[in-house]
Design a protein around this motif. Structure first.
Motif, PDB file in Angstrom:
ATOM      1  N   PHE A  29     -10.673 -11.513 -40.777  1.00 51.53           N
ATOM      2  CA  PHE A  29     -11.743 -11.923 -41.681  1.00 51.53           C
ATOM      3  C   PHE A  29     -12.264 -13.268 -41.227  1.00 51.53           C
ATOM      4  O   PHE A  29     -11.488 -14.186 -40.944  1.00 51.53           O
ATOM      5  CB  PHE A  29     -11.229 -12.036 -43.117  1.00 51.53           C
ATOM      6  N   GLY A  30     -13.586 -13.396 -41.145  1.00 55.20           N
ATOM      7  CA  GLY A  30     -14.111 -14.704 -40.777  1.00 55.20           C
ATOM      8  C   GLY A  30     -15.571 -14.688 -40.419  1.00 55.20           C
ATOM      9  O   GLY A  30     -16.269 -13.683 -40.533  1.00 55.20           O
ATOM     10  N   GLY A  31     -16.027 -15.832 -39.974  1.00 56.48           N
ATOM     11  CA  GLY A  31     -17.411 -16.070 -39.600  1.00 56.48           C
ATOM     12  C   GLY A  31     -17.536 -17.530 -39.215  1.00 56.48           C
ATOM     13  O   GLY A  31     -16.623 -18.110 -38.622  1.00 56.48           O
ATOM     14  N   HIS A  32     -18.639 -18.154 -39.594  1.00 61.23           N
ATOM     15  CA  HIS A  32     -18.849 -19.559 -39.261  1.00 61.23           C
ATOM     16  C   HIS A  32     -17.773 -20.431 -39.901  1.00 61.23           C
ATOM     17  O   HIS A  32     -17.581 -20.416 -41.104  1.00 61.23           O
ATOM     18  CB  HIS A  32     -20.242 -19.984 -39.758  1.00 61.23           C
ATOM     19  N   HIS A  33     -17.038 -21.158 -39.067  1.00 62.43           N
ATOM     20  CA  HIS A  33     -16.019 -22.092 -39.529  1.00 62.43           C
ATOM     21  C   HIS A  33     -14.828 -21.424 -40.223  1.00 62.43           C
ATOM     22  O   HIS A  33     -14.146 -22.071 -41.021  1.00 62.43           O
ATOM     23  CB  HIS A  33     -16.618 -23.156 -40.456  1.00 62.43           C
ATOM     24  N   LEU A  34     -14.582 -20.159 -39.938  1.00 56.82           N
ATOM     25  CA  LEU A  34     -13.445 -19.498 -40.565  1.00 56.82           C
ATOM     26  C   LEU A  34     -12.938 -18.355 -39.699  1.00 56.82           C
ATOM     27  O   LEU A  34     -13.722 -17.522 -39.246  1.00 56.82           O
ATOM     28  CB  LEU A  34     -13.839 -18.945 -41.936  1.00 56.82           C
ATOM     29  N   ALA A  35     -11.633 -18.340 -39.475  1.00 57.44           N
ATOM     30  CA  ALA A  35     -11.000 -17.210 -38.800  1.00 57.44           C
ATOM     31  C   ALA A  35      -9.627 -16.981 -39.414  1.00 57.44           C
ATOM     32  O   ALA A  35      -8.751 -17.838 -39.342  1.00 57.44           O
ATOM     33  CB  ALA A  35     -10.863 -17.473 -37.303  1.00 57.44           C
ATOM     34  N   ARG A  36      -9.464 -15.819 -40.042  1.00 59.15           N
ATOM     35  CA  ARG A  36      -8.166 -15.365 -40.542  1.00 59.15           C
ATOM     36  C   ARG A  36      -7.752 -14.164 -39.702  1.00 59.15           C
ATOM     37  O   ARG A  36      -8.480 -13.173 -39.611  1.00 59.15           O
ATOM     38  CB  ARG A  36      -8.254 -14.943 -42.007  1.00 59.15           C
ATOM     39  N   THR A  37      -6.604 -14.254 -39.055  1.00 58.69           N
ATOM     40  CA  THR A  37      -6.062 -13.145 -38.282  1.00 58.69           C
ATOM     41  C   THR A  37      -4.674 -12.844 -38.836  1.00 58.69           C
ATOM     42  O   THR A  37      -3.699 -13.497 -38.484  1.00 58.69           O
ATOM     43  CB  THR A  37      -5.985 -13.495 -36.781  1.00 58.69           C
ATOM     44  N   LEU A  38      -4.617 -11.863 -39.722  1.00 60.39           N
ATOM     45  CA  LEU A  38      -3.392 -11.554 -40.473  1.00 60.39           C
ATOM     46  C   LEU A  38      -2.764 -10.287 -39.912  1.00 60.39           C
ATOM     47  O   LEU A  38      -3.282  -9.186 -40.087  1.00 60.39           O
ATOM     48  CB  LEU A  38      -3.722 -11.389 -41.944  1.00 60.39           C
ATOM     49  N   THR A  39      -1.643 -10.452 -39.203  1.00 62.34           N
ATOM     50  CA  THR A  39      -0.981  -9.336 -38.537  1.00 62.34           C
ATOM     51  C   THR A  39       0.338  -9.035 -39.223  1.00 62.34           C
ATOM     52  O   THR A  39       1.169  -9.928 -39.411  1.00 62.34           O
ATOM     53  CB  THR A  39      -0.724  -9.663 -37.054  1.00 62.34           C
TER      54      THR A  39
END
Length: 390
Positions: free
Chosen positions: A198-208
């Motif tokens: 989940f993310g876009g400008h100024h955000l990145a969530r990588t939940l594994t």
């Protein structure tokens, strides 16, 4: 289901990017005069502009295994339930856009601090979803993240709406919905690995997730501007991270501050930001946390908690215990400046597992600095052990 990542970024001129991007979404560097990646037009595919830390260089798929060193505690069953509920709201064409093979490592590694108009993201754009589908997306994040983490995501999205309200050329590229994407990798399962991106400008969530194990890194959060008002309420999306990182510096004595300075070079953006997935972290520099007193060590852990604490409670508690056990093998460092409003203030926490960078970067959409910060786990990024370039 998508088998490979198809990225399409329209031709953007330097004029548009000057207004629409974060200003110094530039390459992290050992030179303060590094060229900005936002000056090069991008067309199709992952952009080749940029370098360490800034924006996104050409993504090279890395051999990501599933052996990440997570201490466990994942609420996997609840995340599986919420994710399946979201997928069930989608029609087949939309589901095909949102779903990827878990083995599509190139797509899993595609995230950036640039707007999605510049670096296209995998998955489905939030603006293409109905109100019920959006609620289902947010329900996944509310289960996977702590209250602080989910609130931060919403506040970062509000920052894009704020930038959009400023007007000017390129401002229509920002927005809480049209600049953010969600993707699901693999089949949500309590026993087999899958990932939510989940993310876009100024955000990145990588939940594994992989059974009891969970990884929330790489994790990027930023804010432009650092503070703004919405309906009379002040919003500061990265307040916990910024306050605690600058709090570490404030807690040091003059001699400790001198010892903590990183002398190998200076930085104009993050070193291990987007596209930097080789696992080649630099040699530790700065001041060993083992030389700090109890209050100073507590300040370091407060900063670490501001990042690791974004994960759901049980998992974050176990993870923080791991990082605290490694505290005496951890170093803190700084470069350029250390003031909260100074341009290029750079602070780093570097442990056997945890890696955190924080920097003040120049803005173009606003007259002040804004924040970029990345959190990685050297032993668990993408749920994998230290990556090796394929």
């Amino acid at each position: 289901m998508n088998k490979t990542l198809s990225l399409t970024a329209g031709l953007l001129t330097a004029t548009v990017l000057t207004v629409a991007g974060c200003s110094s979404d530039t390459a992290g560097s050992t030179s303060s005069a590094a060229p900005s990646s936002s000056t090069a037009p991008q067309t199709g595919g992952p952009p080749s502009g940029g370098g360490p830390g800034g924006g996104m260089g050409e993504v090279t798929a890395v051999n990501l295994n599933t052996d990440g060193a997570s201490p466990g505690g994942a609420n996997t069953a609840a995340v599986v339930e919420a994710t399946n509920a979201f997928l069930a709201t989608l029609d087949d064409p939309t589901k095909d856009i949102a779903e990827y093979d878990f083995t599509d490592n190139k797509s899993r590694q595609t995230w950036s601090n640039f707007p999605a108009t510049t670096v296209a993201r995998p998955g489905v754009e939030l603006s293409a979803l109905t109100a019920d589908q959006l609620q289902a997306v947010y329900a996944v994040l509310e289960v996977a993240l702590s209250e602080a983490g989910a609130t931060q995501d919403a506040d970062i999205q509000k920052a894009d709406d704020y930038l959009n309200s400023l007007g000017g050329q390129g401002a229509d590229g920002f927005g809480a919905l049209k600049d953010y994407y969600v993707a699901v990798y693999g089949t949500p399962s309590e026993t087999s690995p899958f990932m939510i991106q989940f993310g876009g400008h100024h955000l990145a969530r990588t939940l594994t997730y992989n059974g009891d194990k969970v990884s929330q890194t790489p994790q990027f959060v930023g804010s432009e501007p650092v503070s703004f008002e919405v309906d009379g309420t002040t919003v500061e999306p990265v307040k916990a991270e910024s306050t605690s990182m600058f709090g570490i510096m404030s807690a040091l004595t003059a001699d400790q501050r001198t010892a903590a300075e990183i002398t190998s070079g200076t930085f104009d953006d993050l070193l291990m930001g987007p596209g930097q997935d080789s696992g080649n972290f630099p040699t530790a520099e700065g001041l060993s946390v083992s030389e700090l007193d109890a209050d100073q060590k507590a300040a370091v852990m407060t900063a670490v908690e501001a990042y690791a604490g974004d994960l759901a409670t049980d998992a974050s508690t176990k993870l923080l215990a791991k990082y605290e056990a490694e505290l005496d093998q951890t170093t803190i460092g700084w470069s350029n400046n250390t003031g909260p409003t100074d341009e290029s203030s750079y602070i780093r926490i570097d442990g056997p597992s945890v890696w955190i960078e924080f920097i003040n970067t120049r803005s173009r959409s606003t007259p002040d600095i804004h924040f970029h910060t990345v959190y990685r786990d050297k032993t668990n990024d993408y749920g994998s052990t230290k990556p090796a370039t394929s």
